[in-house]
Design an enzyme around this catalytic site. Structure first.
Site, short mmCIF file in Angstrom:
data_model
loop_
_atom_site.label_atom_id
_atom_site.label_comp_id
_atom_site.label_asym_id
_atom_site.label_seq_id
_atom_site.Cartn_x
_atom_site.Cartn_y
_atom_site.Cartn_z
N ARG B 13 0.85 -1.20 0.00
CA ARG B 13 0.00 0.00 0.00
C ARG B 13 0.89 1.26 0.00
NH1 ARG B 13 -0.86 4.86 2.12
NH2 ARG B 13 -0.21 4.02 4.14
N ASP B 14 1.44 1.62 1.15
CA ASP B 14 2.25 2.84 1.19
C ASP B 14 3.45 2.72 0.26
OD1 ASP B 14 2.81 5.40 1.99
OD2 ASP B 14 3.73 4.85 3.89
N HIS B 212 5.56 4.83 12.46
CA HIS B 212 5.67 4.74 11.01
C HIS B 212 6.73 5.74 10.56
CE1 HIS B 212 3.82 4.31 6.88
NE2 HIS B 212 4.37 5.51 6.74
N HIS B 214 9.63 7.15 7.68
CA HIS B 214 10.19 7.20 6.32
C HIS B 214 11.68 7.49 6.46
CE1 HIS B 214 6.56 7.36 3.53
NE2 HIS B 214 6.10 7.04 4.71
N CYS B 245 8.17 9.72 -1.56
CA CYS B 245 7.46 10.81 -0.92
C CYS B 245 7.26 11.91 -1.95
CB CYS B 245 8.26 11.33 0.27
SG CYS B 245 7.53 12.78 1.03
N ASN B 254 9.53 4.58 2.78
CA ASN B 254 9.44 3.90 4.07
C ASN B 254 10.76 3.24 4.45
OD1 ASN B 254 6.32 3.70 4.80
ND2 ASN B 254 6.52 3.49 2.58
#
Lengths: 307, 307
Positions: B13-14, B212, B214, B245, B254
């Site tokens: 997903r991300d 979470h 990055h 990003c 991530n």
């Protein structure tokens, strides 16, 4: 915890030594001068190795001779053996500035030491004792790095006690500083805290501790922070994260100076380096190398908390 | 400190949502199944956004329908609004497995929140309270992420008190878990310790904390370790470090699952994931993406302490 930490910029030596394309002496000098302009106060500028072994370092004496005679800035020459120390000493012949520090080195692994410097640990200890004595006697700052202190590409695990024993014995020669290097980038923060804690406990307080991390497996910045928290006073880093590791050919090398300074700035730990200037040096040197440098902050930019 | 930590795998997903080339549903399913085979127990598998806004997530329902009905594995669907929660609920219509968790989200910045979800913080709090209530009422695990908790690309500094206030108010809806996300990768370990400490202090003990990160500026792994040390029980990561990003187009996203598992393995913290299998998934998926993935351990490999 300390509100400041010192950075040793190793880009022009450790950063470049594995680069296959030779960087010209004038480009190296321009890089070093720009790094000094960005605030670097200690810089590895050359390695006294055989030019046949590391062709990138063949111009060591020319680089040294080209550096400005600045006060408050210290130039380090890496010395793998007595011949190296003699070249460091010779760089000051005739009243020239030369290098200020002899950066001696030995490996915490018999197999790696034999491949890297042709010596076992016992031989490395004997050689380094002479190297440190010689450098000090000639007025150079004598310091020493223990390589592969966090793991060996050939032997695997390096026992903490081995590193402690080496540090203790090196300390008898009275170096100004002892560095522990994660040469192949396998260390993790808990190991960093543990190993520096153990080494600090056996060293006299006047010997500074330095840490040298590679970001081969992305733990480099975490390790640098752990070293800072463990009271380590000096960290090595390389402009742009230059510095490939011959044992992990697809991976990048040293922790990047920009990434380290970003971490320190955002943590209110003073390093004396200017992040925006470093990013500009990164972009300029990326053009010379013909590719973007590995540093992440070089790509993403800094962060203005007051945007 | 805990001897284990849970990882939420967000690669599908991300990791993928900002990829310009659409990854096929079958490749997404193959990726998710391989990640489960490597030990992943919680996985973000889809985002319930408008397909016109995030084309990469247009096959959310197809991915969900294609997942195996495994016990002990939890599937998360990201919900940006009530419509998203309704889609998460609908994924279970007719007794289907569907998603197990509604991952709600709001932004700790009015400007970013308006750009990302069309809502201010006050509106986000109201919407999320309804989303969490709705998800819980329908038997989904309801959890929520506070985005940009460590800094905003538009407003810069995000005050810790803002994040604490948001967490406190979200807690009133009884989520199973609250995550703090460093969406743009500007956090540093000291900030991580501080912010999670403050948030933990105001939350009831039954609400889990998740982090979470990055790796946009290379602090991601250091932050993950700081979160672990601060008692955070769950960490997000993405296979291969996928996940660009949009606010730092040249930077990676991530923290990489392989890099995180390398750190944890070497620190004797159990994650339940198998590093060698993850590296194999990395190499397989790199072929599908047509480029090496950003993860460093994917390139350098692991380290056998007993080589």
């Amino acid at each position: 915890m300390s509100t400041s930490i010192q950075i040793v910029e190793v880009g022009a030596r450790d950063g470049l030594q594995n680069e296959p394309d030779i960087v010209s002496t004038s480009d190296k000098l321009a890089l070093l001068n720009r790094l000094i302009d960005a605030g670097a106060k200690r810089l590895e500028i050359a390695s006294f190795v055989h030019p046949g072994r590391v062709p990138q370092m063949a111009d060591a004496e020319a680089v040294i001779a080209g550096m400005p005679d600045l006060p408050g800035v210290s130039y380090i020459g890496l010395c793998l053996n007595k011949r190296g120390v003699l070249r460091a000493i010779a760089s000051r012949d005739g009243g020239k500035r030369g290098v200020d520090e002899a950066g001696c080195v030995m490996v915490a692994s018999d197999t790696f030491g034999q491949k890297n410097q042709g010596q076992t640990m016992v031989e490395g200890l004997r050689e380094n004792a002479e190297m440190l004595r010689l450098a000090k006697a000639e007025g150079l700052v004598a310091q020493v790095t223990i390589s592969a202190a966090f793991g060996c590409p050939f032997e695997g695990h390096v026992p903490a006690q081995t590193v402690v024993d080496i540090a203790k014995q090196l300390a008898e020669s009275g170096p100004a500083e002892i560095a522990l290097a994660d040469t192949i980038g396998v260390g993790v923060p808990a190991q960093v805290s543990d190993l520096f804690g153990r080494v600090r406990a056996v060293l006299p307080p006047e010997i500074r501790l330095r840490a040298h991390f590679h970001n081969t497996r992305n733990t480099g910045i975490a390790n640098a922070w752990a070293a800072y928290q463990a009271g380590v006073e000096v960290l090595d880093s390389s402009l742009g994260g230059l510095g490939g590791c011959p044992f992990a050919p697809k991976a990048t090398g040293n922790i990047a100076t920009e990434d380290l300074v970003f971490l320190l700035d955002r943590s209110n730990v003073a390093s004396g380096l200017d992040l925006e200037k470093l990013i500009a040096v990164n972009h300029w040197f990326g053009e010379i190398m013909g590719r973007p440098l590995p540093s992440m902050v070089g790509k993403a930019g800094g962060f203005k908390a007051a945007a």
